[in-house]
Design an enzyme around this catalytic site. Structure first.
Site, PDB file in Angstrom:
ATOM      1  N   ALA A 165       0.831  -1.212   0.000  1.00  0.00           N
ATOM      2  CA  ALA A 165       0.000   0.000   0.000  1.00  0.00           C
ATOM      3  C   ALA A 165       0.861   1.256   0.000  1.00  0.00           C
ATOM      4  O   ALA A 165       0.590   2.213  -0.738  1.00  0.00           O
ATOM      5  CB  ALA A 165      -0.940  -0.010   1.207  1.00  0.00           C
ATOM      6  N   ASP A 166       1.890   1.280   0.817  1.00  0.00           N
ATOM      7  CA  ASP A 166       2.810   2.428   0.843  1.00  0.00           C
ATOM      8  C   ASP A 166       3.448   2.662  -0.519  1.00  0.00           C
ATOM      9  O   ASP A 166       3.478   3.782  -1.039  1.00  0.00           O
ATOM     10  CB  ASP A 166       3.931   2.190   1.868  1.00  0.00           C
ATOM     11  N   LEU A 167       3.994   1.605  -1.078  1.00  0.00           N
ATOM     12  CA  LEU A 167       4.736   1.734  -2.323  1.00  0.00           C
ATOM     13  C   LEU A 167       3.832   2.151  -3.479  1.00  0.00           C
ATOM     14  O   LEU A 167       4.181   3.023  -4.278  1.00  0.00           O
ATOM     15  CB  LEU A 167       5.442   0.420  -2.653  1.00  0.00           C
TER      16      LEU A 167
END
Length: 391
Positions: A165-167
């Site tokens: 999700a971050d990436l």
């Protein structure tokens, strides 16, 4: 050679991973990225995303210059606003209410510079019932559905081995910023680009998500088997495991030929793609009974020779020892003035005639005076900011 994005100046207010990942996409291709960190007395040391000298921080903040600025002080905020007037992009990943409180929201920035593009990454969106919740990758993995389809059937939810999700939020935000910059060339007006971890995660669910939106199917855990393409999965060999991807009749016929299982393939239960999907366990057992008779390396060579996608399953040291990975040169060296030669991972896209920038992550506040001077601050003004503890 002038880098493709050299004409753009980016003020980077981001921390941890999603925001820095976004900005790194711009920095790798030559954007003038200025990483703005809080001053020593304000910064608690949290939110770095790993130790400053560690692999994580040194990888994600490369190709930037660094300065300190206290946005909570009137002098520091005034200096930042003065920089905004000359910048092209600001990127932040504060909670939505924080940027408004600091005065770095889009309306405030656009009033200074109508051409500014603001990239914002949040946990759950800029408004709505969850807007003020703190965001974290694993929370988004759970709420976006990824954990429900990852892992072995019946195992229960499993997180992915990377912060998906971050990436992806960072990648989507960078893409949105580039779209806004392209539009600005026509309209002369900036835009607010905002992405959330939750939106990015749902979008990355792709066909698994549209199985629900179009057919109201709830995807389940399929383990190492592909959920819809059979046979595609992990198969044991005499000395390890391999991945085989062979959906569709043409690929199935090739698999049958390589394995020499013509007799078993005559079974009416697995005669068609649909039937093989319904009888996945039987198909996998037939394949694995043969793959266990030879080594992983030999099967990889045999399958690929006959046009069947097949590959080994590597640990990270094996990844970088692979001859194709070495040929691609995705391991990149940057020279850090204090830490020496550091090997990081370059941007995965290759643009003919242009190389990824190779500058190390800056030290804390390394370029403060240099950057301020470039933005028109005099030596006396810089001294005054230091006296006020604004930088």
């Amino acid at each position: 050679m002038t880098m493709p994005l050299a004409r753009f100046t980016v003020l980077d207010l981001t921390r941890v991973r999603s925001g820095p990942t976004c900005v790194r996409q711009l920095a790798d291709w030559g954007a003038n990225v200025i990483k703005i960190e809080a001053t020593d007395e304000v910064d608690t040391g949290k939110g770095l995303g790993g130790e400053r000298d560690g692999p994580d921080f040194q990888h994600v903040h490369r190709n930037k210059r660094g300065m300190t600025l206290n946005l909570k002080s009137p002098e520091g905020l005034a200096a930042f606003r003065r920089m905004v007037a000359r910048a092209d992009v600001v990127v932040e990943n504060y909670r939505p209410d924080v940027k408004t409180r600091l005065g770095v929201d889009y309306d405030s920035l656009a009033a200074i510079n109508p051409r500014i593009v603001l990239g914002s990454i949040s946990g759950f969106g800029q408004d709505g019932p969850y807007a003020k919740r703190p965001g974290f990758d694993q929370i988004a993995q759970g709420m976006g559905g990824l954990m429900s389809v990852t892992g072995l059937p019946g195992q229960g939810p499993v997180r992915a081995g990377i912060p998906v999700a971050d990436l992806t939020a960072g990648l989507y935000c960078a893409l949105g910023i580039m779209v806004a910059l392209l539009e600005r060339e026509v309209t002369g007006k900036g835009r607010w680009v905002h992405v959330s971890l939750l939106e990015a995660m749902v979008a990355m669910m792709d066909f698994q998500a549209t199985r629900w939106t179009m057919k109201r199917e709830v995807p389940k855990q399929a383990g190492n088997d592909h959920p819809t393409t059979i046979p595609t999965g992990l198969f044991r060999t005499s000395d390890g495991v391999i991945n085989i991807a062979g959906g569709g009749q043409v690929m199935w016929d090739r698999i049958v030929k390589v394995l020499g299982i013509e007799a078993q393939a005559a079974d009416p239960d697995i005669a068609t793609d649909k039937l093989r999907s319904q009888n996945r366990v039987k198909v996998n057992a037939i394949i694995e009974a043969v793959t266990q008779t030879d080594t992983a390396a030999n099967w990889v060579a045999k399958f690929n020779k006959d046009g069947v996608p097949c590959g080994p399953v590597y640990a990270m040291d094996q990844v970088f020892a692979d001859e194709q990975v070495k040929h691609l040169g995705i391991e990149m060296t940057v020279q850090h003035p204090r830490l020496g030669a550091l090997n990081v991972v370059r941007a995965p896209m290759q643009i003919a005639g242009v190389g990824c920038a190779r500058n190390p992550t800056p030290e804390r506040g390394q370029h403060t005076d240099e950057v301020l001077a470039e933005f028109g601050f005099t030596a006396d003004e810089i001294a005054a900011l230091r006296a006020a503890r604004a930088v």
